[in-house]
Design a protein around this motif. Sequence first.
Motif, PDB file in Angstrom:
ATOM      1  N   GLU A  46     -63.048 -70.276  29.904  1.00 19.43           N
ATOM      2  CA  GLU A  46     -62.141 -69.490  30.743  1.00 19.43           C
ATOM      3  C   GLU A  46     -61.574 -70.360  31.862  1.00 19.43           C
ATOM      4  O   GLU A  46     -60.381 -70.289  32.175  1.00 19.43           O
ATOM      5  N   ARG A  73     -65.987 -57.195  31.480  1.00 20.69           N
ATOM      6  CA  ARG A  73     -64.946 -57.711  32.380  1.00 20.69           C
ATOM      7  C   ARG A  73     -64.355 -59.013  31.837  1.00 20.69           C
ATOM      8  O   ARG A  73     -63.150 -59.228  31.899  1.00 20.69           O
ATOM      9  N   SER A  74     -65.208 -59.871  31.291  1.00 16.03           N
ATOM     10  CA  SER A  74     -64.722 -61.117  30.715  1.00 16.03           C
ATOM     11  C   SER A  74     -63.807 -60.841  29.526  1.00 16.03           C
ATOM     12  O   SER A  74     -62.759 -61.473  29.373  1.00 16.03           O
ATOM     13  N   TRP A  77     -60.498 -59.663  30.835  1.00 12.49           N
ATOM     14  CA  TRP A  77     -59.758 -60.783  31.406  1.00 12.49           C
ATOM     15  C   TRP A  77     -59.105 -61.616  30.306  1.00 12.49           C
ATOM     16  O   TRP A  77     -57.939 -61.998  30.401  1.00 12.49           O
ATOM     17  N   TRP A  80     -56.249 -59.824  28.852  1.00 12.13           N
ATOM     18  CA  TRP A  80     -55.159 -59.875  29.836  1.00 12.13           C
ATOM     19  C   TRP A  80     -54.443 -61.218  29.773  1.00 12.13           C
ATOM     20  O   TRP A  80     -53.218 -61.272  29.758  1.00 12.13           O
ATOM     21  N   ARG A  81     -55.211 -62.306  29.724  1.00 16.42           N
ATOM     22  CA  ARG A  81     -54.597 -63.640  29.685  1.00 16.42           C
ATOM     23  C   ARG A  81     -53.791 -63.848  28.412  1.00 16.42           C
ATOM     24  O   ARG A  81     -52.755 -64.506  28.418  1.00 16.42           O
ATOM     25  N   PRO A 111     -59.054 -54.429  37.342  1.00 15.88           N
ATOM     26  CA  PRO A 111     -58.993 -55.185  36.080  1.00 15.88           C
ATOM     27  C   PRO A 111     -57.969 -54.725  35.051  1.00 15.88           C
ATOM     28  O   PRO A 111     -58.299 -54.367  33.932  1.00 15.88           O
ATOM     29  N   TRP A 137     -53.073 -56.555  37.508  1.00 19.58           N
ATOM     30  CA  TRP A 137     -54.446 -57.059  37.632  1.00 19.58           C
ATOM     31  C   TRP A 137     -54.599 -57.556  39.066  1.00 19.58           C
ATOM     32  O   TRP A 137     -53.847 -58.426  39.514  1.00 19.58           O
ATOM     33  N   GLU A 139     -56.474 -59.755  41.621  1.00 18.66           N
ATOM     34  CA  GLU A 139     -57.332 -60.937  41.530  1.00 18.66           C
ATOM     35  C   GLU A 139     -58.567 -60.807  42.430  1.00 18.66           C
ATOM     36  O   GLU A 139     -58.467 -60.339  43.566  1.00 18.66           O
TER      37      GLU A 139
END
Length: 198
Positions: A46, A73-74, A77, A80-81, A111, A137, A139
């Motif tokens: 990540e 959560r990971s 993320w 999302w990326r 998130p 999102w 940060e």
Amino acid sequence: MDVPELLEAAGLLVPEGAATANAITVSDVWDYLAHDEWEIALGLLEELGDDRPQPPAFWRSLAEAAEQLRLERSAAWCHWRCSETRHGVVRAELTLRPPGSTFRKGPVPGPGVLRPMWDIGRRLPTGKASLCIGGLWVEHTPFLELGERATVRIVPLTPSLWTDVHVGQEITMHEDRTVAAGAVVLELRPPAVGAPRG
């Protein structure tokens, strides 16, 4: 694929010689994978992905690995990326209106849950604002309280509508007809060349 295979697949997409500001390289990832330290390897990948743009396949592999590891959560993320890669991203400094000034009664979830409308300067023939949808999102925090400020990431639903947005521009967030927040654009990253949309 199982978790080690997914992490290896992502690691193979990282360019040779790529390193983070902390001098983390893909060699560090291989060391942790060799010792079955999958969660650490995922975190390092990540970080490598944050340092330079990676293809959607990189983020999809990491998201699937995170899901298998039950790291919600990971996983969110990484999904999302992947979306940022396909649609581009606008980073902005967002300030929520204070309590009582909008319909919102509680904090904004951090998130990537909220998909508000944005006034980015587009106008209808009548002169009224033509609002555009963009995911949000926040940060470094799980939620943002009313009246607070934070750096946010906005993924445009329709990137072609956001092409005139520029750094320093003031935009507003809407969840109904009223302004819920004001923001100043800090950074723009277009969709990756050749990245599939949707």
